[in-house]
Design a protein around this motif. Structure first.
Motif: not given
Length: 200
Positions: A38-39, A41-42, A60, A119, A123, A126
């Motif tokens: 999540m982090l 892709w963010l 990632g 992305f 995120s 997730m």
């Protein structure tokens, strides 16, 4: 960049995943993997330079390394002996299908909504995945606590063999090794039947 992420995934899986799984458990690693993905892709949507892009891809990569190996290990441990191959086969095939459908969908989002859309959507996806993993961790801890309280080390599966014209044959086996319970069915009284009753 792709070579860096691929090499990092290989290094983590080869050198670190065994120790991490023993230290934290596969379910907690899956939960951590979801956070990393999540982090990561963010971070890709917010990256403004090569170092920030590299940082997002590194985070990632850790998520990918944790998730792939931990899920396979978790499934192999939780599936019954007779179903283990089928469970792992379904996992592998569904993973391949997800990569196929995901890439096609990401390309469509990229073309229709912009470069950041895949992305951002990944995120957001997730969040429910993390909630499911957190619930699974809590359920696993409750089950482990119940097993410890009952002072049982063996987890048994009750197998009922239906025989036409005759009473059904009931056996009790260790669900991980397939080892039959000593003696008759009564010796497993009080065992935790995590796999339930299977009729064959």
């Amino acid at each position: 960049m792709l070579a860096w992420t691929g090499g990092l995934i290989a290094l983590v899986q080869f050198f670190g995943i065994g120790w991490l799984a023993q230290r934290f458990g596969e379910l907690n690693l899956v939960k951590g993997a979801i956070v990393c993905l999540m982090l990561g892709w963010l971070g890709l949507t917010l990256a403004w330079s090569l170092p920030t892009l590299l940082l997002a891809m590194t985070i990632g990569s850790f998520g990918t390394a944790f998730f792939q190996t931990s899920m396979q290990s978790l499934l192999s441990k939780r599936a019954g002996m007779a179903e283990r191959g089928a469970v792992l086969g379904v996992y592998q095939s569904s993973s391949a299908m997800a990569r196929f459908v995901g890439q096609a969908g990401a390309g469509t989002l990229y073309g229709q909504l912009g470069a950041n859309a895949p992305f951002l959507l990944g995120s957001l996806a997730m969040l429910p995945a993390f909630a499911i993993a957190a619930i699974a961790v809590q359920v696993s801890e409750l089950m482990n606590r119940s097993i410890k309280e009952s002072d049982r080390d063996d987890l048994w599966e009750r197998i009922v063999v239906e025989r036409p014209g005759e009473p059904p044959l009931v056996t009790v086996r260790d669900w991980q090794t397939g080892r039959a319970a000593p003696g008759d069915e009564g010796t497993a009284t009080g065992a935790t039947l995590l796999q339930g009753t299977r009729h064959v």
